[in-house]
Design a protein around this motif. Sequence first.
Motif, PDB file in Angstrom:
ATOM      1  N   ILE D  31      22.506  64.904 -12.854  1.00  0.00           N
ATOM      2  CA  ILE D  31      23.235  66.135 -12.540  1.00  0.00           C
ATOM      3  C   ILE D  31      23.984  66.632 -13.782  1.00  0.00           C
ATOM      4  CG2 ILE D  31      25.161  67.081 -11.192  1.00  0.00           C
ATOM      5  CD1 ILE D  31      24.311  65.169  -8.926  1.00  0.00           C
ATOM      6  N   LEU D  32      24.621  65.679 -14.488  1.00  0.00           N
ATOM      7  CA  LEU D  32      25.364  66.028 -15.697  1.00  0.00           C
ATOM      8  C   LEU D  32      24.447  66.675 -16.733  1.00  0.00           C
ATOM      9  CD1 LEU D  32      28.294  65.673 -16.604  1.00  0.00           C
ATOM     10  CD2 LEU D  32      27.568  63.659 -17.872  1.00  0.00           C
ATOM     11  N   LEU D  33      23.252  66.076 -16.910  1.00  0.00           N
ATOM     12  CA  LEU D  33      22.279  66.595 -17.869  1.00  0.00           C
ATOM     13  C   LEU D  33      21.966  68.055 -17.594  1.00  0.00           C
ATOM     14  CD1 LEU D  33      20.179  65.909 -20.123  1.00  0.00           C
ATOM     15  CD2 LEU D  33      18.571  65.406 -18.306  1.00  0.00           C
ATOM     16  N   TRP D  34      21.691  68.367 -16.300  1.00  0.00           N
ATOM     17  CA  TRP D  34      21.342  69.738 -15.944  1.00  0.00           C
ATOM     18  C   TRP D  34      22.540  70.680 -16.135  1.00  0.00           C
ATOM     19  CZ3 TRP D  34      16.754  71.699 -15.850  1.00  0.00           C
ATOM     20  CH2 TRP D  34      15.669  70.842 -15.635  1.00  0.00           C
ATOM     21  N   LEU D  35      23.763  70.190 -15.785  1.00  0.00           N
ATOM     22  CA  LEU D  35      24.957  71.026 -15.979  1.00  0.00           C
ATOM     23  C   LEU D  35      25.137  71.363 -17.454  1.00  0.00           C
ATOM     24  CD1 LEU D  35      27.489  69.409 -13.492  1.00  0.00           C
ATOM     25  CD2 LEU D  35      26.544  71.722 -13.393  1.00  0.00           C
ATOM     26  N   ILE D  40      24.953  75.339 -21.796  1.00  0.00           N
ATOM     27  CA  ILE D  40      24.471  75.782 -23.117  1.00  0.00           C
ATOM     28  C   ILE D  40      23.733  77.100 -22.965  1.00  0.00           C
ATOM     29  CG2 ILE D  40      22.836  75.241 -24.963  1.00  0.00           C
ATOM     30  CD1 ILE D  40      23.605  72.258 -24.424  1.00  0.00           C
ATOM     31  N   LEU D  41      22.905  77.194 -21.900  1.00  0.00           N
ATOM     32  CA  LEU D  41      22.157  78.428 -21.650  1.00  0.00           C
ATOM     33  C   LEU D  41      23.106  79.609 -21.501  1.00  0.00           C
ATOM     34  CD1 LEU D  41      19.186  79.294 -21.130  1.00  0.00           C
ATOM     35  CD2 LEU D  41      19.710  79.259 -18.707  1.00  0.00           C
ATOM     36  N   SER D  42      24.261  79.398 -20.834  1.00  0.00           N
ATOM     37  CA  SER D  42      25.201  80.514 -20.632  1.00  0.00           C
ATOM     38  C   SER D  42      25.794  80.963 -21.971  1.00  0.00           C
ATOM     39  CB  SER D  42      26.304  80.124 -19.637  1.00  0.00           C
ATOM     40  OG  SER D  42      27.284  79.332 -20.260  1.00  0.00           O
ATOM     41  N   VAL D  43      26.040  79.981 -22.892  1.00  0.00           N
ATOM     42  CA  VAL D  43      26.513  80.357 -24.234  1.00  0.00           C
ATOM     43  C   VAL D  43      25.455  81.174 -24.952  1.00  0.00           C
ATOM     44  CG1 VAL D  43      27.331  79.484 -26.448  1.00  0.00           C
ATOM     45  CG2 VAL D  43      27.958  78.295 -24.345  1.00  0.00           C
ATOM     46  N   PHE D  44      24.184  80.743 -24.836  1.00  0.00           N
ATOM     47  CA  PHE D  44      23.080  81.456 -25.467  1.00  0.00           C
ATOM     48  C   PHE D  44      23.030  82.898 -24.957  1.00  0.00           C
ATOM     49  CE2 PHE D  44      20.074  77.699 -26.526  1.00  0.00           C
ATOM     50  CZ  PHE D  44      21.040  77.203 -27.347  1.00  0.00           C
ATOM     51  N   LYS D 131      25.911  65.385 -26.113  1.00  0.00           N
ATOM     52  CA  LYS D 131      25.982  64.491 -24.964  1.00  0.00           C
ATOM     53  C   LYS D 131      24.594  64.083 -24.503  1.00  0.00           C
ATOM     54  CE  LYS D 131      30.129  65.454 -22.343  1.00  0.00           C
ATOM     55  NZ  LYS D 131      30.569  65.973 -21.049  1.00  0.00           N
ATOM     56  N   LEU D 132      23.634  64.961 -24.763  1.00  0.00           N
ATOM     57  CA  LEU D 132      22.270  64.685 -24.347  1.00  0.00           C
ATOM     58  C   LEU D 132      21.780  63.366 -24.914  1.00  0.00           C
ATOM     59  CD1 LEU D 132      20.573  68.141 -24.700  1.00  0.00           C
ATOM     60  CD2 LEU D 132      21.179  66.945 -22.602  1.00  0.00           C
ATOM     61  N   SER D 133      22.203  63.074 -26.157  1.00  0.00           N
ATOM     62  CA  SER D 133      21.701  61.870 -26.816  1.00  0.00           C
ATOM     63  C   SER D 133      22.089  60.618 -26.050  1.00  0.00           C
ATOM     64  CB  SER D 133      22.224  61.802 -28.248  1.00  0.00           C
ATOM     65  OG  SER D 133      23.631  61.772 -28.232  1.00  0.00           O
ATOM     66  N   ARG D 134      23.118  60.731 -25.180  1.00  0.00           N
ATOM     67  CA  ARG D 134      23.473  59.587 -24.345  1.00  0.00           C
ATOM     68  C   ARG D 134      22.326  59.226 -23.414  1.00  0.00           C
ATOM     69  NH1 ARG D 134      28.788  60.746 -21.472  1.00  0.00           N
ATOM     70  NH2 ARG D 134      29.781  60.117 -23.394  1.00  0.00           N
ATOM     71  N   PHE D 135      21.446  60.189 -23.155  1.00  0.00           N
ATOM     72  CA  PHE D 135      20.356  59.960 -22.212  1.00  0.00           C
ATOM     73  C   PHE D 135      19.092  59.430 -22.870  1.00  0.00           C
ATOM     74  CE2 PHE D 135      22.737  61.669 -18.853  1.00  0.00           C
ATOM     75  CZ  PHE D 135      23.500  62.673 -19.405  1.00  0.00           C
TER      76      PHE D 135
END
Lengths: 282, 282, 282, 282
Positions: D31-35, D40-44, D131-135
């Motif tokens: 869930i965190l990954l998708w959030l 990021i998409l909203s910043v883009f 944070k993605l790299s945590r995955f």
Amino acid sequence: MKARKDEELRRKIYTVVFRSDTPAGRLFDLILLWLILFSILSVFLESVASIRQNYLVYIRTAEWFFTAIFTIEYLLRIYSSPKPLRYVFSFYGLIDLIAVLPAYLTLFISGGQYLVVVRAFRLLRVFRILKLSRFLYEGNILTSALKSSMHKITVFIMSVITLVTIIGTLMYIIEGDESGFTSIPVSIYWAIVTITTVGYGDISPQTPVGQLLASILMIIGYGIIAVPTGIVSVEMARATDEAKEKCRFCRGPIHPRTARFCANCGKERASADAPQPLEQAD
Amino acid sequence: MKARKDEELRRKIYTVVFRSDTPAGRLFDLILLWLILFSILSVFLESVASIRQNYLVYIRTAEWFFTAIFTIEYLLRIYSSPKPLRYVFSFYGLIDLIAVLPAYLTLFISGGQYLVVVRAFRLLRVFRILKLSRFLYEGNILTSALKSSMHKITVFIMSVITLVTIIGTLMYIIEGDESGFTSIPVSIYWAIVTITTVGYGDISPQTPVGQLLASILMIIGYGIIAVPTGIVSVEMARATDEAKEKCRFCRGPIHPRTARFCANCGKERASADAPQPLEQAD
Amino acid sequence: MKARKDEELRRKIYTVVFRSDTPAGRLFDLILLWLILFSILSVFLESVASIRQNYLVYIRTAEWFFTAIFTIEYLLRIYSSPKPLRYVFSFYGLIDLIAVLPAYLTLFISGGQYLVVVRAFRLLRVFRILKLSRFLYEGNILTSALKSSMHKITVFIMSVITLVTIIGTLMYIIEGDESGFTSIPVSIYWAIVTITTVGYGDISPQTPVGQLLASILMIIGYGIIAVPTGIVSVEMARATDEAKEKCRFCRGPIHPRTARFCANCGKERASADAPQPLEQAD
Amino acid sequence: MKARKDEELRRKIYTVVFRSDTPAGRLFDLILLWLILFSILSVFLESVASIRQNYLVYIRTAEWFFTAIFTIEYLLRIYSSPKPLRYVFSFYGLIDLIAVLPAYLTLFISGGQYLVVVRAFRLLRVFRILKLSRFLYEGNILTSALKSSMHKITVFIMSVITLVTIIGTLMYIIEGDESGFTSIPVSIYWAIVTITTVGYGDISPQTPVGQLLASILMIIGYGIIAVPTGIVSVEMARATDEAKEKCRFCRGPIHPRTARFCANCGKERASADAPQPLEQAD
């Protein structure tokens, strides 16, 4: 009696259409290959404005000719296949269908305003080229090496995407609209163009800080090309190694292929009639 | 008597012209090498507009001088070769002929309107540079590695061509004429420019969807450069390995370096000073 | 007595200036490194028009400061070196001289019309950066691998030069002046830009035939990048391998470094106190 | 009693928030990954001018929603962590803080003229992608190979920087302002663009001497790409090798694959079915 004759015909067609280890099958494949290439060429030629204006009639005729042949081929494949449904929903079954559908769709969906969409349908016929891969039997080691390196390459590509996202965003803040960095997605596009060393030059940094960051990105891109190369090299070496013959006694690889003795245990390579000195010595 | 003297002269010329393991032969080759380089330089200089206008007479004189020398060399090769016909139709025999022909052709085919064609003929003399390869003896391992990887590289290049055809077609549909994607062949040209990371920038995608597809193509191109590199690395390692140490007994290559027995004759590898416990145990 | 004191001073200076295995020598090297970097930075800043106009006095002062220090360093090196002449004509001796000369030359060669030439002389001071390489001790395996692959890489580069010469000439004939292919040397320049996948885009083919030939050149360039990579990979693997420890008994490499037994003959790795089972069994 | 209940809750939250080896933890991570991706998409999207003008309210709402969630997540991590301070000052602790800070900063630092700076702060939220790299758990071999080749790659990059500095300076002297080489830093930027084969084409040499030097730089760049590739390939092969088969007795890695004895404990490699003649001879 007729059913048996039918069955015979079916098997005959199957041999020609699906197999390529008989002279007839090989000839069929070769003719099909050339027909596919020529049909793709006709799509190419139609897309060139000057040719389209002068030779449209000939190109359209050729396209219907190819469509007719490919339709017959498709029906023959369904008829002769031992498990027709399995063929229809297989990868190549679907490709074969997509290769003929667009031409027929232009008959039903027509009219001025839909023309562009129809053109897109027709161009899809280019996917006929995928049929070409049916003729490639040599790619086994390649695909084996690529498959086993898939996992590492995914990690690598995700790292690259993270990197271009961050650097693209930084460049958008640093450079701004004047240099062509009009939004973050465009800046990320620029970062991909740069890190892959493509470098179109339609967008390029103008400020000193932007040029410094771009230089760092380029050197990173130049350096990390080594990573996928290293991954694939190692996997390719492994795949080549595993395709080699093994020694009967010590399980070590026999190299070169023409070797008569194993380089590890010194025993003669397995051949029923050859003497096996060390074994006898025991 | 005269025939014998002729024969002697012929052999002498042969030694100088064809062989490069004598001082005279080596000198001949060296002079020839420089003459070829200077004749290519004169073709280059003639192509530069400002030099052509001012020094055309000198360049033309130099060209006829080189043509004369290369003609004499060609005739000497035919005269001295033990099997003249075999030489004439060999690869280098044909190259030697092509190197002198264009100059003579300009005598017969002349006149204002043919000048451009003639210029093309004259420029063909640049192929004299191929003669240079006669002076390279070091490329054996390279060509051996390239030959054995030829098959895999062909599969790879065909996959790349399929990919650029499909993506080129998609880009033609997505981008259209405004961005420079005027026809499918041009779009495929753009796809090749992109996947090979050359990236001229004369044609580049403008729409978001086009830029997304282009980004994917770039990352694919960046990733699959690893494939030919991996192929050649593995083959190069093999070719280098096989050229390594020889067996004391059968002169076959010892592989791998750490092997204890020759893979060809099964004898233990020669090392006088190393203890050979196992041999003594027998 | 004085001579002996002199000798002592000389040796002391030698230790500081030439050696970097003492605390004083290491500090001297570090200070020198930063001075070189700052002096290069001042040359960079002087070349930027807006900075030159505003801060010329400061930059010039800094340059004379650096020149003074480097002159003293140069004289100290000559004074303290055991064989002064050998130092002066060594690679680094010449570099050290070139690093200080340009500043003094600007005193004698001055005047409006010579300014540009003088600027060139001053810029040569950038070669001080070469001094940096004195601080790199890590490149041994790299240079060893590059040296042993030098021969193959020369053959490779000569093949590439032959290829770009021929394709450059063909493109000059095909494209002509309109597309920017104004002469054969320029066309060869374009071919190099293309085969190395740099692709500036200042010159790019416009005719279909030219684009086809360019596509072939790009795919060749994309493919043969594998060749130098393969060469260096193999040599690098060899250089790394040879830097590994060897087994005392079977001469095979010991891997990994922490291994206690040889993987080839099973004997315990050489350590005076360790038992050597197989040897005793004999 | 309450303290014990608290402790239980804390441990429960810890399992969900920090661990990913339980179903609840894995769901939380997903869930965190998708959030993160959506934020990021909203910043883009906000950076695209046409979208910002029409949908600013929705984007801002979404951003506050994401900020609220990430703030709660950050507080939960501090609360549940066994050593809260250690988490706060860890790499991911700082990243987690940086991911929420910019949104709150926009509340305090506001007003027309600071808007651009504020936008920069908000864009920093893109670092959430880190944070993605945590995955990613798959990058171990990659990072191990990169770490051990770090030293050689540093030497390589320093050599490249020295080279581009010298060639950039030479090009500044040769080409001058007309071709775009306006200062030494810009010329060095050009040299990096060229040696990494990016080749934007915004600056490109115009004089024959400049084009010659550029050609040499390109061929060097084309050749030395092999160096990092070779380094990483060798290290990758080593890292993959060391992760291979384990010894039956001591669990150490068996290297090479064809080894007959374990390099760690000296016992013969386990293969029950293979004949073991030497053992019997003893």
